[in-house]
Design an enzyme around this catalytic site. Structure first.
Site, PDB file in Angstrom:
ATOM      1  N   SER A 151     -15.032  -2.956   9.343  1.00 47.89           N
ATOM      2  CA  SER A 151     -15.727  -4.091   8.727  1.00 47.89           C
ATOM      3  C   SER A 151     -16.743  -3.612   7.704  1.00 47.89           C
ATOM      4  O   SER A 151     -17.798  -4.202   7.532  1.00 47.89           O
ATOM      5  CB  SER A 151     -16.436  -4.887   9.815  1.00 47.89           C
ATOM      6  OG  SER A 151     -17.255  -3.995  10.550  1.00 47.89           O
ATOM      7  N   GLY A 152     -16.381  -2.509   7.033  1.00 46.12           N
ATOM      8  CA  GLY A 152     -17.235  -2.032   5.938  1.00 46.12           C
ATOM      9  C   GLY A 152     -16.928  -2.829   4.682  1.00 46.12           C
ATOM     10  O   GLY A 152     -16.416  -3.953   4.733  1.00 46.12           O
ATOM     11  N   TRP A 199     -14.662  -2.330   2.265  1.00 47.64           N
ATOM     12  CA  TRP A 199     -13.224  -2.602   2.073  1.00 47.64           C
ATOM     13  C   TRP A 199     -12.629  -3.269   3.312  1.00 47.64           C
ATOM     14  O   TRP A 199     -11.788  -4.159   3.210  1.00 47.64           O
ATOM     15  CB  TRP A 199     -12.502  -1.297   1.743  1.00 47.64           C
ATOM     16  CG  TRP A 199     -11.064  -1.422   1.305  1.00 47.64           C
ATOM     17  CD1 TRP A 199     -10.021  -0.644   1.739  1.00 47.64           C
ATOM     18  CD2 TRP A 199     -10.491  -2.313   0.314  1.00 47.64           C
ATOM     19  NE1 TRP A 199      -8.861  -0.998   1.099  1.00 47.64           N
ATOM     20  CE2 TRP A 199      -9.119  -2.021   0.219  1.00 47.64           C
ATOM     21  CE3 TRP A 199     -11.013  -3.334  -0.483  1.00 47.64           C
ATOM     22  CZ2 TRP A 199      -8.257  -2.711  -0.645  1.00 47.64           C
ATOM     23  CZ3 TRP A 199     -10.154  -4.018  -1.342  1.00 47.64           C
ATOM     24  CH2 TRP A 199      -8.799  -3.710  -1.410  1.00 47.64           C
ATOM     25  N   GLY A 200     -13.096  -2.856   4.479  1.00 48.72           N
ATOM     26  CA  GLY A 200     -12.594  -3.450   5.724  1.00 48.72           C
ATOM     27  C   GLY A 200     -12.794  -4.963   5.715  1.00 48.72           C
ATOM     28  O   GLY A 200     -11.877  -5.742   6.006  1.00 48.72           O
ATOM     29  N   PHE A 239     -14.166   8.488  11.045  1.00 47.37           N
ATOM     30  CA  PHE A 239     -14.265   7.813  12.354  1.00 47.37           C
ATOM     31  C   PHE A 239     -12.889   7.538  12.974  1.00 47.37           C
ATOM     32  O   PHE A 239     -12.807   6.985  14.067  1.00 47.37           O
ATOM     33  CB  PHE A 239     -15.028   6.478  12.213  1.00 47.37           C
ATOM     34  CG  PHE A 239     -16.383   6.636  11.569  1.00 47.37           C
ATOM     35  CD1 PHE A 239     -17.299   7.564  12.058  1.00 47.37           C
ATOM     36  CD2 PHE A 239     -16.748   5.873  10.470  1.00 47.37           C
ATOM     37  CE1 PHE A 239     -18.552   7.722  11.456  1.00 47.37           C
ATOM     38  CE2 PHE A 239     -17.992   6.026   9.869  1.00 47.37           C
ATOM     39  CZ  PHE A 239     -18.896   6.951  10.361  1.00 47.37           C
ATOM     40  N   ALA A 262     -13.736  -2.667  -3.863  1.00 51.65           N
ATOM     41  CA  ALA A 262     -13.751  -3.772  -2.898  1.00 51.65           C
ATOM     42  C   ALA A 262     -14.497  -5.003  -3.409  1.00 51.65           C
ATOM     43  O   ALA A 262     -14.008  -6.130  -3.271  1.00 51.65           O
ATOM     44  CB  ALA A 262     -14.359  -3.290  -1.582  1.00 51.65           C
ATOM     45  N   LYS A 320      -7.987  11.145  -5.361  1.00 51.84           N
ATOM     46  CA  LYS A 320      -8.734  10.618  -6.516  1.00 51.84           C
ATOM     47  C   LYS A 320     -10.229  10.556  -6.205  1.00 51.84           C
ATOM     48  O   LYS A 320     -11.052  10.576  -7.124  1.00 51.84           O
ATOM     49  CB  LYS A 320      -8.157   9.281  -7.001  1.00 51.84           C
ATOM     50  CG  LYS A 320      -8.181   8.131  -5.990  1.00 51.84           C
ATOM     51  CD  LYS A 320      -9.485   7.391  -5.941  1.00 51.84           C
ATOM     52  CE  LYS A 320      -9.574   6.508  -4.729  1.00 51.84           C
ATOM     53  NZ  LYS A 320     -10.882   5.862  -4.542  1.00 51.84           N
ATOM     54  N   ASN A 374     -17.936   7.200  -5.247  1.00 55.42           N
ATOM     55  CA  ASN A 374     -17.949   8.666  -5.362  1.00 55.42           C
ATOM     56  C   ASN A 374     -18.565   9.114  -6.679  1.00 55.42           C
ATOM     57  O   ASN A 374     -19.349  10.066  -6.728  1.00 55.42           O
ATOM     58  CB  ASN A 374     -16.515   9.204  -5.233  1.00 55.42           C
ATOM     59  CG  ASN A 374     -16.032   9.165  -3.796  1.00 55.42           C
ATOM     60  OD1 ASN A 374     -16.400  10.021  -2.998  1.00 55.42           O
ATOM     61  ND2 ASN A 374     -15.248   8.164  -3.448  1.00 55.42           N
ATOM     62  N   GLN A 411     -16.005   8.916   0.345  1.00 52.36           N
ATOM     63  CA  GLN A 411     -15.029   9.694   1.122  1.00 52.36           C
ATOM     64  C   GLN A 411     -14.669  11.048   0.502  1.00 52.36           C
ATOM     65  O   GLN A 411     -14.206  11.949   1.199  1.00 52.36           O
ATOM     66  CB  GLN A 411     -13.762   8.869   1.308  1.00 52.36           C
ATOM     67  CG  GLN A 411     -13.996   7.600   2.099  1.00 52.36           C
ATOM     68  CD  GLN A 411     -13.884   7.807   3.595  1.00 52.36           C
ATOM     69  OE1 GLN A 411     -12.850   7.605   4.188  1.00 52.36           O
ATOM     70  NE2 GLN A 411     -14.961   8.249   4.209  1.00 52.36           N
TER      71      GLN A 411
HETATM   72  N1  LIG Z   1     -14.974   0.183  -0.605  1.00 54.28           N
HETATM   73  C1  LIG Z   1     -13.977   0.261  -1.465  1.00 54.28           C
HETATM   74  O1  LIG Z   1     -14.082  -0.162  -2.637  1.00 54.28           O
HETATM   75  C2  LIG Z   1     -12.667   0.832  -1.024  1.00 54.28           C
HETATM   76  C3  LIG Z   1     -12.571   1.650   0.082  1.00 54.28           C
HETATM   77  N2  LIG Z   1     -11.356   2.164   0.436  1.00 54.28           N
HETATM   78  C4  LIG Z   1     -11.216   3.020   1.622  1.00 54.28           C
HETATM   79  O2  LIG Z   1     -11.265   2.201   2.776  1.00 54.28           O
HETATM   80  C5  LIG Z   1     -11.808   2.931   3.890  1.00 54.28           C
HETATM   81  C6  LIG Z   1     -12.906   2.107   4.529  1.00 54.28           C
HETATM   82  O3  LIG Z   1     -13.947   1.962   3.584  1.00 54.28           O
HETATM   83  P1  LIG Z   1     -15.056   0.830   3.649  1.00 54.28           P
HETATM   84  O4  LIG Z   1     -14.578  -0.359   4.377  1.00 54.28           O
HETATM   85  O5  LIG Z   1     -15.513   0.650   2.246  1.00 54.28           O
HETATM   86  O6  LIG Z   1     -16.191   1.481   4.578  1.00 54.28           O
HETATM   87  P2  LIG Z   1     -17.731   1.728   4.190  1.00 54.28           P
HETATM   88  O7  LIG Z   1     -17.818   2.872   3.253  1.00 54.28           O
HETATM   89  O8  LIG Z   1     -18.334   0.442   3.762  1.00 54.28           O
HETATM   90  O9  LIG Z   1     -18.357   2.238   5.554  1.00 54.28           O
HETATM   91  C7  LIG Z   1     -19.136   1.446   6.375  1.00 54.28           C
HETATM   92  C8  LIG Z   1     -18.405   1.152   7.665  1.00 54.28           C
HETATM   93  O10 LIG Z   1     -18.427   2.278   8.534  1.00 54.28           O
HETATM   94  C9  LIG Z   1     -18.783   1.813   9.822  1.00 54.28           C
HETATM   95  N3  LIG Z   1     -19.328   2.853  10.673  1.00 54.28           N
HETATM   96  C10 LIG Z   1     -20.521   3.492  10.560  1.00 54.28           C
HETATM   97  N4  LIG Z   1     -20.672   4.368  11.586  1.00 54.28           N
HETATM   98  C11 LIG Z   1     -19.539   4.278  12.339  1.00 54.28           C
HETATM   99  C12 LIG Z   1     -19.097   4.932  13.505  1.00 54.28           C
HETATM  100  N5  LIG Z   1     -19.814   5.870  14.109  1.00 54.28           N
HETATM  101  N6  LIG Z   1     -17.875   4.599  14.000  1.00 54.28           N
HETATM  102  C13 LIG Z   1     -17.125   3.664  13.386  1.00 54.28           C
HETATM  103  N7  LIG Z   1     -17.487   3.009  12.280  1.00 54.28           N
HETATM  104  C14 LIG Z   1     -18.694   3.314  11.753  1.00 54.28           C
HETATM  105  C15 LIG Z   1     -19.785   0.724   9.539  1.00 54.28           C
HETATM  106  O11 LIG Z   1     -19.945  -0.082  10.672  1.00 54.28           O
HETATM  107  C16 LIG Z   1     -19.101   0.012   8.395  1.00 54.28           C
HETATM  108  O12 LIG Z   1     -18.152  -0.914   8.886  1.00 54.28           O
HETATM  109  C17 LIG Z   1     -12.281   4.284   3.311  1.00 54.28           C
HETATM  110  O13 LIG Z   1     -11.345   5.285   3.622  1.00 54.28           O
HETATM  111  C18 LIG Z   1     -12.334   4.043   1.806  1.00 54.28           C
HETATM  112  O14 LIG Z   1     -12.069   5.197   1.039  1.00 54.28           O
HETATM  113  C19 LIG Z   1     -10.223   1.849  -0.244  1.00 54.28           C
HETATM  114  C20 LIG Z   1     -10.265   1.017  -1.328  1.00 54.28           C
HETATM  115  C21 LIG Z   1     -11.488   0.448  -1.812  1.00 54.28           C
HETATM  116  O1  LIG Z   2     -10.904   3.461  -3.488  1.00 53.50           O
HETATM  117  C1  LIG Z   2     -11.604   2.814  -4.240  1.00 53.50           C
HETATM  118  C2  LIG Z   2     -11.063   1.988  -5.336  1.00 53.50           C
HETATM  119  O2  LIG Z   2      -9.684   1.818  -5.230  1.00 53.50           O
HETATM  120  C3  LIG Z   2     -13.065   2.838  -4.105  1.00 53.50           C
HETATM  121  O3  LIG Z   2     -13.527   4.069  -4.490  1.00 53.50           O
HETATM  122  P1  LIG Z   2     -14.967   4.540  -3.993  1.00 53.50           P
HETATM  123  O4  LIG Z   2     -14.872   4.806  -2.528  1.00 53.50           O
HETATM  124  O5  LIG Z   2     -15.282   5.733  -4.825  1.00 53.50           O
HETATM  125  O6  LIG Z   2     -15.886   3.384  -4.285  1.00 53.50           O
END
Ligand SMILES: NC(=O)C1=CN([C@@H]2O[C@H](COP(=O)(O)OP(=O)(O)OC[C@H]3O[C@@H](n4cnc5c(N)ncnc54)[C@H](O)[C@@H]3O)[C@@H](O)[C@H]2O)C=CC1
Ligand SMILES: O=C(CO)COP(=O)(O)O
Length: 389
Positions: free
Chosen positions: A41-42, A44-45, A128, A184, A244, A310, A338
């Site tokens: 639930s971050g 992207w989640g 995680f 996201a 990337k 990043n 990441q």
């Molecule tokens: N944010 C973006 O724009 C995009 C992210 N992604 C990928 O999606 C994946 C998830 O990224 P996001 O949702 O953005 O996460 P995020 O970078 O927003 O991380 C925060 C999340 O991590 C959780 N967290 C913190 N400590 C934790 C623990 N000990 N155990 C479990 N969860 C914990 C938080 O509760 C929160 O839900 C990553 O691999 C990222 O590279 C892919 C496309 C776009």
């Molecule tokens: O994966 C992503 C866009 O597709 C998001 O990249 P960042 O984690 O660098 O924000």
């Protein structure tokens, strides 16, 4: 005449897209509607949970309306984040100012989240994943299907693995991937973008209408503002999605040094070459076309290097002299860049394979972050090894 042709052309396009939309809308789950669970639930989640909850609400013959989202519980001003999400329909910490659908239910208990689920979407920062997968072991039926939206690798005793492969190996369930040029917050605001979903139909596929196939995945993820292409190449989209982020750190360094757009373009050129090479060397099943034809390939590289987390973290490192972790903490309010972990995993893997010299940019990023190599050395490091000439 020209105007009539254009009109006909427009009406053909409209007709085709309406046909596509209605063929998705008329899919039916013949047994029971597929129940969806989202783990994570971050930033992207939560965004992906919003996307699939909208489709679940619109398509009751295919999907159960309620979508559960596992939340790593934390307090915000003394209140549980799950409570805030379920009452205010907003993830105030990781996706502020975006209204979430009412059929999206935040759950602090991991096993409650996946109970009875037919499709599990994994979407957490990849550091995680191991702990979460170990908690799920023995609680997920082998007919459950999964999609990983994570960007990263698992490097361990089995070598370098795709995260979808790790999930399949550990839980015994088929797992595909979703990856694309998808910052996201832009997707959450419903600005148009594209994505790529990759999925292999498993040998124990139970038949159309009874199991997850490419049409079901399209119906699950496609929105008017989020256009989905479904392919088979899980490795290709996952390799480019993971790497990337390392290239984006390189772009952030040169941006922070004030070197301008040409330098950033050079990093992206070298980076794309290293991404493709890494895929061909370690995931020969990946298709080179995926890297330049799909949103998950070069388009993701471009958007991340332009405005991802990043690049922002690396830029701040260059401007302030901060460490990567301090810059991440200062800028991202609990979110994760990441590439910081991925460049270490890639370094460890390349060292094991004696292949570091073939990936000078990945290695330079690792050395800058973990061994304080001066950022100004990047051009020399890339040149010395003359990989692409
Ligand atoms: N944010 C973006 O724009 C995009 C992210 N992604 C990928 O999606 C994946 C998830 O990224 P996001 O949702 O953005 O996460 P995020 O970078 O927003 O991380 C925060 C999340 O991590 C959780 N967290 C913190 N400590 C934790 C623990 N000990 N155990 C479990 N969860 C914990 C938080 O509760 C929160 O839900 C990553 O691999 C990222 O590279 C892919 C496309 C776009
Ligand atoms: O994966 C992503 C866009 O597709 C998001 O990249 P960042 O984690 O660098 O924000």
């Amino acid at each position: 005449m020209v105007a009539t042709d254009r009109l006909n052309q427009t009406s053909n396009i409209l007709h085709k897209s309406m046909k596509r939309a209605s063929s998705i809308a008329h899919l039916t789950a013949l047994d029971h509607p597929f129940k969806i669970a989202v783990i994570g639930s971050g930033n992207w989640g939560t965004t992906i949970a919003k996307v699939v909850s909208e489709n679940a609400a619109l398509n009751p013959q295919l999907f159960a309306s309620e979508v559960r989202m596992w939340v790593f519980e934390e307090k915000i001003d003394g209140k549980n984040l799950t409570e805030i999400i379920n009452t205010d329909h907003e993830n105030v910490k990781y996706l502020p100012n975006i209204k979430l659908p009412v059929n999206l239910i935040a759950t602090p208990d991991l096993l409650d989240t996946v109970e009875g689920a037919d499709i599990i979407i994994f979407n957490i920062p990849h550091q995680f994943l191991t702990r979460i997968v170990q908690q799920l072991k023995g609680h997920v039926d082998s007919h459950v299907r999964a999609i990983s939206c994570l960007k990263g690798f698992e490097v361990g005793a089995r070598g370098v693995q795709l995260l979808s492969t790790y999930i399949t190996d550990e839980l015994g369930i088929e797992c595909g991937a979703l990856s694309g040029a998808n910052i996201a917050t832009e997707v959450a605001k419903e600005n148009w973008s594209e994505t790529t979903v990759a999925y292999h139909i498993p040998e124990d596929f139970r038949g159309e209408g009874y199991d997850v196939d490419h049409k079901v995945l399209k119906a699950l993820f496609h929105r008017p503002y989020f256009h989905v292409s479904v392919i088979e190449d899980v490795a290709g989209i996952s390799v480019s999605g993971a790497l990337k982020n390392v290239v984006a750190l390189g772009c952030g360094f040169v941006e922070g040094l004030g070197w301008g757009n040409n330098a950033s373009a050079a990093i992206q050129r070298v980076g794309l070459g290293e991404i493709i090479k890494f895929g061909q060397m370690f995931f020969p099943e990946s298709r080179v076309e995926t890297y330049y034809q799909e949103s998950a390939g070069v388009a993701d590289l471009i958007t991340t290097c332009a405005g991802g987390r990043n690049v922002k973290v690396a830029k701040l490192m260059a401007e302030s002299g901060m460490s990567a972790l301090d810059a991440e903490k200062k800028l991202l309010n609990g979110q994760s860049a990441q590439g910081i972990i991925t460049c270490k995993e890639v370094h460890e893997w390349l060292e094991t394979c004696n292949s570091i010299s073939e990936f000078p940019l990945f290695e330079a990023v690792y050395q800058i972050i973990y061994n304080n190599l001066p950022m100004e050395n990047i051009p020399d490091m890339i040149d010395e090894l003359e990989v692409f000439r």
